[in-house]
Motif scaffolding. Structure first.
Motif: not given
Lengths: 557, 169
Positions: A174-201
């Protein structure tokens, strides 16, 4: 950065990890380094009025990603630091400095006006025989990703983690998994232009899963989400005391190799409480049913998948505007043929369907023809749909993989027909893709890769024109270090927002790749490629086109 | 660029050009749900091969990996194939492996935790050669035709090294 890369290559040309020597407390620690540097020069079509002969709107961008993991025994520490800089993105007009392109949204502060440095990911993980605990950025996926799927998909610049804590306890089978927290999207992009980056939701997630492994496995899970709103004020931790926007409960059973059969079944129920997830409707529950089975008679493999989703994609409403999803059920569609139109079906909130795929193992698995048929009934008339009729979709795809020594051929071709209710003409998509490699004597190997798509619009609310979409490249791989490539794209799709460098619809580029070691790739690209939808691993995003010059260095040490 | 450049420069300059230490351990499930740990392959030369069902060069590389697995297996070599498809496309993994008649172990890294340890950029295909001492001997990023020669040479070199000598700086 380039000097440091070269030094590392010279100092440590073969090993893939760096040990910390000596007798101190860090002795025996293994540090792994992955670094990617990209410098791009964007050639912009627009010109500044009265200064048409000066390309003052062209600008540069430099992106750097440094990932370090340090492991000693049961403990691993990891960080990913990203940095992006714009240069030549401003000019003086009448002695007034004008910023043509902003790197950051004013809500996001940075110590440098033209540079942004961010600790994108950071974690500490302790792992033992009885379980693991991870603090910081973590990834999680339950079942088939229907209830929760936040994993790396860096191929298309999507890397949203949960910044919080995750614990897994192993209790026998058996495995028991628990996770909690806030989403952290990656802001800096390698393949796409980085313009007008805003704070994460900071969307808050709490999830638990119990799973039993074995020839017949089973799992139960529950997930709650509280989504951030623009009107939020105060600490995001206050969300822990609020009622969830959505709660998902589900379970699955899986049998592997039982009686020569593999079987997977999953069911999830979505309890929506927030009207913000609905447009002019009262919140109502949704559900998802997914199943797959595969059998292997003789040289054949047969895979059958089926789905029924009602209101499952609604959960992504707060994430998709920012280019990621918090859950993504299997679409059963062929990724390389997803268009602006068919993406509506992929994200449908009212759909049922199945896909059957048969493969044959010829020549000891070196010649594998395949045939698949997908059939779907899409009754969702809202969202991204261009039409007002429910439709039945048929999508056969034939393919072959053939590998004979230095020669390999991978090819697929298919047709997707959307049949509308009520005698309304539907869309038709014809598509094919090919990758062929042949040896060319002392020159090395020649590789031709490409994809073509022909789309014929049906009768839609927003009428568009039929279009061709073609991408292909020819590469000469010379020895183990050099590759020379020519890329050519064509698209007269009116929804593609880019223009070519050989005309409105035609794009040409050249690229030279050099590998100083097997783990380091350098590339110089000049020319243009088109915008469009790019998919990988079941997720898609709209990628902007590019016109200009790009230098990149990527390596693992 | 400067802060990161300085950090990486310091780190990489400080790195001694000596044999690496043990590769990070991990445990994953295979296609039949069994738990498989890297530590089970202690004393063997192991090639970790990261791939995905939608990765075209990965599929071109696979027959070569199968040949290495067959040819050098009796000498103490194993291919550990690590699939990085996420949950949405994982149902396609086993049918592809069966159709290609591949017999090396295939592990599922559905949450991208192991690929994050060895290959955070998630470049595919990506291979890590681990010697008999459990140290990372070589890393291979990407695959173009002819690269299999380099991999085979590295495998052969690791196989001829005695287990004790492999860790000697």
């Amino acid at each position: 950065m380039i000097p440091s890369l070269l030094l590392s290559v010279l100092a440590n040309p073969s090993a893939g990890a760096i040990p910390v020597g000596g007798d101190g407390p860090l002795a025996g620690t293994v540090v792994q380094v992955n670094e990617r540097l990209i410098v791009r020069w964007y050639r912009v079509d627009d010109v500044l009025e009265n200064f048409e002969d000066l390309r003052v709107l062209d600008y540069g961008e430099q992106v750097d990603r440094l990932t370090l993991t340090a492991t000693k025994g049961w403990l691993t520490l990891g960080v990913q630091a990203d940095e992006v800089t714009l240069f030549a993105n401003r000019y003086f007009l009448d002695e007034v400095e004008t910023w043509e392109r902003d790197l950051l949204d004013p809500a996001l502060s940075s110590p440098w006006p033209a540079a942004f440095v961010r600790l994108e990911k950071v974690y500490a993980q302790a792992q033992g025989a009885s379980g693991e605990l991870r603090l910081g950025d973590t990834y999680v996926s339950f079942g088939r990703g229907i209830a929760l799927a936040l994993v790396r998909n860096s191929e298309i610049d999507i890397d949203t983690s949960v910044r919080g804590a995750r614990g897994v306890v192993h209790l026998g089978a058996w495995d028991l998994s628990v996770v909690t927290g806030f989403t952290n999207p990656q802001q800096v992009l390698l393949e796409n232009p980085n313009l007008d980056m805003g704070p994460d939701d900071l969307h808050e997630v709490a999830a638990v899963r119990v799973e039993r492994f074995g020839p017949v496995a089973a799992g139960l899970h529950a997930v709650t989400w509280k989504f951030a709103r623009a009107s939020d004020d105060g600490s995001p931790f206050a969300r822990y005391g609020q009622v969830p926007d959505v709660a998902v409960v589900g379970g699955n059973v899986e049998a592997s190799g039982v009686g020569g059969l593999d079987l997977y079944l999953e069911g999830d129920w979505f309890g929506y409480r927030s009207a913000d997830l609905f447009v002019e409707e009262e919140p109502r529950p949704g559900y998802a049913l997914y199943g797959s089975t595969s059998v292997y008679p003789g040289r054949f493999t047969v895979l059958l998948e089926a789905k029924r989703y009602l209101g499952t994609e609604r959960m992504n409403a707060f994430a998709t505007p920012w280019g990621y999803e918090v859950a993504a059920p299997p679409s059963l569609d062929y990724e390389r043929a997803i268009t602006e139109d068919s993406s509506a079906e992929v994200n449908s909130n009212d759909i049922a369907g199945a896909r059957l795929k048969v493969q044959y193992a010829g020549r000891e698995g070196l010649l594998v023809p395949s045939l698949s048929l997908g059939a779907f009934r899409d009754a969702d008339l809202g969202g991204l749909h261009f039409n007002g009729s429910a439709e039945t979709i048929a999508h056969p795809v034939a393919g072959v993989t053939w590998i004979a020594g230095d020669v390999h051929v991978l090819a697929n071709a298919g047709a997707r027909a959307d049949v509308r209710d009520g005698d309304v003409r539907g869309d038709l998509t014809l598509h094919g893709d090919l990758d062929v490699v042949v040896p060319v004597g002392a020159l090395g190997h020649l590789e031709l890769g490409g994809a073509v798509l022909r789309f014929r619009w049906g009768e839609n609310d927003i009428q568009q024109t039929d279009y061709w979409d073609v991408t292909h490249s020819l590469a000469l791989h010379h020895g183990e270090r050099w590759s020379f490539l020519v890329h050519q794209d064509f698209s007269d799709n009116p929804l593609v927002r880019s223009t070519g460098n050989l005309g409105e619809d035609l794009y040409l580029a050249g690229e030279v790749q050099f590998k100083p070691t097997p783990a380091v790739t350098t590339s110089l690209f000049a020319g243009a490629y088109k915008a469009g939808i790019r998919c990988a691993g079941g997720q898609c995003r709209s990628v902007p086109g590019f016109k200009g010059l790009r230098l990149s260095v990527e390596g693992s040490f | 660029m400067r802060p990161l450049a300085l950090l990486s420069l310091l780190l990489l300059l400080a790195a001694p050009a000596s044999a690496a230490d043990k590769a990070p351990g991990f445990t994953l499930r295979d296609l039949d749900g069994r738990s498989v740990s890297l530590s089970q392959y202690s004393g063997q030369v192991v090639l970790l091969s990261f791939w995905a069902t939608w990765c075209t060069p990965c599929q071109a590389e696979m027959p070569h990996l199968q040949r290495f697995h067959d040819q050098y297996g009796p000498q103490g070599f194993s291919v550990l194939s690590i699939n990085t498809d996420d949950a949405r496309s994982v149902s396609q993994v086993k049918p592809i492996i069966k159709a290609r008649q591949l017999t090396f172990p295939v592990l599922l890294d559905r949450e991208t935790t192991v690929v994050g340890l060895f290959n955070p950029a998630k470049t595919l295909p990506f291979s890590v050669l681990i010697d008999r001492q459990g140290a990372i001997a070589k890393v291979f990023s990407g695959y173009t035709p002819g690269d299999e020669v380099l991999v085979e040479q590295a495998v052969q070199a690791s196989l001829v090294q005695p287990a004790q000598a492999a860790s000697t700086p």
